[in-house]
Enzyme design. Structure first.
Site, PDB file in Angstrom:
ATOM      1  N   SER A 143       6.852 -12.710  -5.708  1.00 16.99           N
ATOM      2  CA  SER A 143       6.391 -12.608  -7.099  1.00 16.99           C
ATOM      3  C   SER A 143       7.430 -13.204  -8.039  1.00 16.99           C
ATOM      4  O   SER A 143       8.629 -13.246  -7.724  1.00 16.99           O
ATOM      5  CB  SER A 143       6.204 -11.133  -7.463  1.00 16.99           C
ATOM      6  OG  SER A 143       5.966 -10.994  -8.841  1.00 16.99           O
ATOM      7  N   TYR A 156       8.998  -1.581  -7.768  1.00 13.06           N
ATOM      8  CA  TYR A 156       8.229  -2.714  -7.241  1.00 13.06           C
ATOM      9  C   TYR A 156       9.049  -4.012  -7.198  1.00 13.06           C
ATOM     10  O   TYR A 156       9.050  -4.714  -6.184  1.00 13.06           O
ATOM     11  CB  TYR A 156       6.996  -2.892  -8.120  1.00 13.06           C
ATOM     12  CG  TYR A 156       6.162  -4.133  -7.878  1.00 13.06           C
ATOM     13  CD1 TYR A 156       5.248  -4.176  -6.834  1.00 13.06           C
ATOM     14  CD2 TYR A 156       6.259  -5.251  -8.708  1.00 13.06           C
ATOM     15  CE1 TYR A 156       4.453  -5.311  -6.618  1.00 13.06           C
ATOM     16  CE2 TYR A 156       5.472  -6.375  -8.502  1.00 13.06           C
ATOM     17  CZ  TYR A 156       4.577  -6.397  -7.453  1.00 13.06           C
ATOM     18  OH  TYR A 156       3.794  -7.511  -7.242  1.00 13.06           O
ATOM     19  N   LYS A 160       9.916  -7.143  -4.179  1.00 11.54           N
ATOM     20  CA  LYS A 160       9.561  -8.566  -4.244  1.00 11.54           C
ATOM     21  C   LYS A 160      10.800  -9.445  -4.081  1.00 11.54           C
ATOM     22  O   LYS A 160      10.756 -10.497  -3.457  1.00 11.54           O
ATOM     23  CB  LYS A 160       8.822  -8.846  -5.556  1.00 11.54           C
ATOM     24  CG  LYS A 160       7.462  -8.170  -5.624  1.00 11.54           C
ATOM     25  CD  LYS A 160       6.503  -8.780  -4.619  1.00 11.54           C
ATOM     26  CE  LYS A 160       5.493  -7.845  -4.053  1.00 11.54           C
ATOM     27  NZ  LYS A 160       4.549  -8.476  -3.114  1.00 11.54           N
TER      28      LYS A 160
HETATM   29  N1  LIG Z   1      -1.812  -9.747  -9.145  1.00 10.41           N
HETATM   30  C1  LIG Z   1      -0.612 -10.144  -9.555  1.00 10.41           C
HETATM   31  O1  LIG Z   1      -0.370 -10.352 -10.759  1.00 10.41           O
HETATM   32  C2  LIG Z   1       0.461 -10.405  -8.570  1.00 10.41           C
HETATM   33  C3  LIG Z   1       0.398  -9.979  -7.260  1.00 10.41           C
HETATM   34  N2  LIG Z   1       1.439 -10.242  -6.410  1.00 10.41           N
HETATM   35  C4  LIG Z   1       1.398  -9.784  -5.044  1.00 10.41           C
HETATM   36  O2  LIG Z   1       0.263 -10.301  -4.383  1.00 10.41           O
HETATM   37  C5  LIG Z   1      -0.168  -9.405  -3.373  1.00 10.41           C
HETATM   38  C6  LIG Z   1      -1.645  -9.141  -3.511  1.00 10.41           C
HETATM   39  O3  LIG Z   1      -1.874  -8.506  -4.755  1.00 10.41           O
HETATM   40  P1  LIG Z   1      -3.276  -8.475  -5.489  1.00 10.41           P
HETATM   41  O4  LIG Z   1      -4.235  -9.357  -4.824  1.00 10.41           O
HETATM   42  O5  LIG Z   1      -2.988  -8.667  -6.927  1.00 10.41           O
HETATM   43  O6  LIG Z   1      -3.680  -6.944  -5.281  1.00 10.41           O
HETATM   44  P2  LIG Z   1      -5.090  -6.236  -5.016  1.00 10.41           P
HETATM   45  O7  LIG Z   1      -4.865  -4.813  -5.364  1.00 10.41           O
HETATM   46  O8  LIG Z   1      -6.200  -6.988  -5.657  1.00 10.41           O
HETATM   47  O9  LIG Z   1      -5.266  -6.374  -3.439  1.00 10.41           O
HETATM   48  C7  LIG Z   1      -4.367  -5.745  -2.582  1.00 10.41           C
HETATM   49  C8  LIG Z   1      -4.802  -5.943  -1.146  1.00 10.41           C
HETATM   50  O10 LIG Z   1      -3.807  -5.337  -0.320  1.00 10.41           O
HETATM   51  C9  LIG Z   1      -4.423  -4.401   0.530  1.00 10.41           C
HETATM   52  N3  LIG Z   1      -3.533  -3.289   0.793  1.00 10.41           N
HETATM   53  C10 LIG Z   1      -2.994  -2.409  -0.090  1.00 10.41           C
HETATM   54  N4  LIG Z   1      -2.234  -1.505   0.558  1.00 10.41           N
HETATM   55  C11 LIG Z   1      -2.309  -1.826   1.871  1.00 10.41           C
HETATM   56  C12 LIG Z   1      -1.745  -1.268   3.039  1.00 10.41           C
HETATM   57  N5  LIG Z   1      -0.975  -0.192   3.003  1.00 10.41           N
HETATM   58  N6  LIG Z   1      -2.032  -1.847   4.234  1.00 10.41           N
HETATM   59  C13 LIG Z   1      -2.831  -2.940   4.296  1.00 10.41           C
HETATM   60  N7  LIG Z   1      -3.393  -3.502   3.227  1.00 10.41           N
HETATM   61  C14 LIG Z   1      -3.139  -2.953   2.027  1.00 10.41           C
HETATM   62  C15 LIG Z   1      -5.687  -3.981  -0.174  1.00 10.41           C
HETATM   63  O11 LIG Z   1      -6.599  -3.536   0.818  1.00 10.41           O
HETATM   64  P3  LIG Z   1      -7.454  -2.180   0.731  1.00 10.41           P
HETATM   65  O12 LIG Z   1      -8.017  -2.095  -0.650  1.00 10.41           O
HETATM   66  O13 LIG Z   1      -8.459  -2.376   1.813  1.00 10.41           O
HETATM   67  O14 LIG Z   1      -6.502  -1.088   0.964  1.00 10.41           O
HETATM   68  C16 LIG Z   1      -6.120  -5.281  -0.831  1.00 10.41           C
HETATM   69  O15 LIG Z   1      -6.817  -6.082   0.092  1.00 10.41           O
HETATM   70  C17 LIG Z   1       0.705  -8.164  -3.509  1.00 10.41           C
HETATM   71  O16 LIG Z   1       1.762  -8.211  -2.574  1.00 10.41           O
HETATM   72  C18 LIG Z   1       1.270  -8.281  -4.912  1.00 10.41           C
HETATM   73  O17 LIG Z   1       2.513  -7.659  -5.037  1.00 10.41           O
HETATM   74  C19 LIG Z   1       2.533 -10.933  -6.792  1.00 10.41           C
HETATM   75  C20 LIG Z   1       2.629 -11.377  -8.065  1.00 10.41           C
HETATM   76  C21 LIG Z   1       1.628 -11.150  -9.056  1.00 10.41           C
HETATM   77  C1  LIG Z   2       0.989  -6.263 -10.834  1.00  9.76           C
HETATM   78  C2  LIG Z   2       1.592  -7.030 -11.977  1.00  9.76           C
HETATM   79  O1  LIG Z   2       0.634  -7.366 -12.921  1.00  9.76           O
HETATM   80  C3  LIG Z   2       2.144  -8.306 -11.486  1.00  9.76           C
HETATM   81  O2  LIG Z   2       2.819  -8.109 -10.279  1.00  9.76           O
HETATM   82  C4  LIG Z   2       3.740  -9.007 -10.213  1.00  9.76           C
HETATM   83  O3  LIG Z   2       4.424  -9.156  -9.226  1.00  9.76           O
HETATM   84  C5  LIG Z   2       3.841  -9.807 -11.455  1.00  9.76           C
HETATM   85  O4  LIG Z   2       5.140  -9.979 -11.836  1.00  9.76           O
HETATM   86  C6  LIG Z   2       3.080  -8.997 -12.422  1.00  9.76           C
HETATM   87  O5  LIG Z   2       3.931  -8.067 -13.061  1.00  9.76           O
END
Ligand SMILES: NC(=O)C1=CN([C@@H]2O[C@H](COP(=O)(O)OP(=O)(O)OC[C@H]3O[C@@H](n4cnc5c(N)ncnc54)[C@H](OP(=O)(O)O)[C@@H]3O)[C@@H](O)[C@H]2O)C=CC1
Ligand SMILES: C[C@H](O)[C@@H]1OC(=O)[C@H](O)[C@@H]1O
Length: 253
Positions: A143, A156, A160
């Site tokens: 991230s 968090y 990352k």
């Molecule tokens: N959205 C953002 O702004 C940003 C996101 N990220 C990173 O990207 C990644 C995806 O995030 P995002 O798509 O936004 O999140 P979402 O909440 O939309 O999706 C998260 C996914 O992870 C799964 N998940 C959560 N906990 C577990 C677990 N314990 N074991 C297996 N699967 C799990 C969920 O599955 P289920 O619901 O089936 O549990 C879901 O499919 C994360 O690592 C996040 O930190 C990084 C930067 C920015």
């Molecule tokens: C979940 C937040 O919106 C998102 O997660 C990250 O890792 C980005 O920096 C944003 O803060």
């Protein structure tokens, strides 16, 4: 196609970025195994999308916080699809909370899912790639938060930064096996993880205003960067990170 004949594994792929990346990799030619924890319907519909594209897809349930899930996911994916060429560590949580009264359970769970889980998943995928003997690509969904702080993300952001640090170290450990290891640094991408946080209109407008490209990200914005790092186009890229944030990080003043 860039990922023709490759098998891609994605964790946390029932929704959000992981789901978009899983389907996007199939669009670029890959067969895909996806891990998820709870959302059976989301995972099954992602598999249906992958199959509609003429690729093989399989959904395997498991909580990444349990180290055994990593071995099971890789073993079941290999049973179903034959091998592992690309591993995308994407599963993550971000339960926004203030620092001074952070519950121990929230801190520990965030560490276990985002960082401990990643460690064992990457290890299991790497062992399979080493056994296959012809290299591979590991991509961590780190991230922009590896570089900057967040008032309600004190539990968090270290996960990352840790994830990127893990990629840097395993890039060295696995280079001799021709396994490349890189991080993606998404900015703010509109998914369920931040739905509640961005329901605050003032905050959302402030975040949008910081982005030179003029909008918050969509999960699909991560597909191209993932496919690039997964593909042979990135054959000499390892230990690197790529910001995918619409320019937010550089916009200081
Ligand atoms: N959205 C953002 O702004 C940003 C996101 N990220 C990173 O990207 C990644 C995806 O995030 P995002 O798509 O936004 O999140 P979402 O909440 O939309 O999706 C998260 C996914 O992870 C799964 N998940 C959560 N906990 C577990 C677990 N314990 N074991 C297996 N699967 C799990 C969920 O599955 P289920 O619901 O089936 O549990 C879901 O499919 C994360 O690592 C996040 O930190 C990084 C930067 C920015
Ligand atoms: C979940 C937040 O919106 C998102 O997660 C990250 O890792 C980005 O920096 C944003 O803060």
């Amino acid at each position: 196609m860039l990922l023709d004949g490759k098998t891609v594994l994605v964790t946390g792929a029932s929704a959000g970025i992981g789901r978009a990346v899983a389907i996007g990799c199939a669009w670029h030619g890959a067969n895909v195994a996806l891990n998820f924890a709870r959302d059976v319907a989301g995972a099954e519909s992602a598999v249906a999308e992958i199959e509609k594209l003429g690729r093989k897809g399989v959904a395997i349930q498991g909580d990444v916080a349990d180290p055994q899930t990593a071995k099971d996911f890789v073993a079941k994916a290999v049973d179903a699809l034959g091998r592992v060429d690309v591993f995308v560590n994407n599963a993550g949580i971000c339960p926004f909370h203030a620092f001074l009264d952070m519950p121990v359970e929230t801190f520990e769970r965030t560490m276990q899912v985002n960082l401990h889980g990643a460690y064992f998943m990457v290890q299991a995928a790497a062992n399979q790639m080493v056994e296959q003997g012809d290299g591979g690509s590991i991509i961590a969904m780190s991230s922009i938060s590896a570089l900057v702080g967040g008032e309600y993300q004190t539990h968090y952001t270290p996960t990352k930064a840790g994830l990127h640090s893990l990629m840097q170290s395993v890039a060295i450990a696995l280079g001799k096996h021709k396994i490349r290891c890189n991080s993606l640094f998404p900015g703010t991408i509109l998914t369920d993880i931040n739905k509640e946080d961005l329901a605050d209109t003032k905050k959302r407008e402030y975040m949008e205003g910081r982005i030179p490209l003029g909008r918050l990200g969509q999960p699909e914005d991560l597909v191209g960067p993932t496919v690039f790092l997964a593909s042979d186009l990135a054959q000499y890229v390892t230990g690197a990170s790529l910001l995918v944030d619409g320019g937010a990080y550089v916009n200081l003043q």
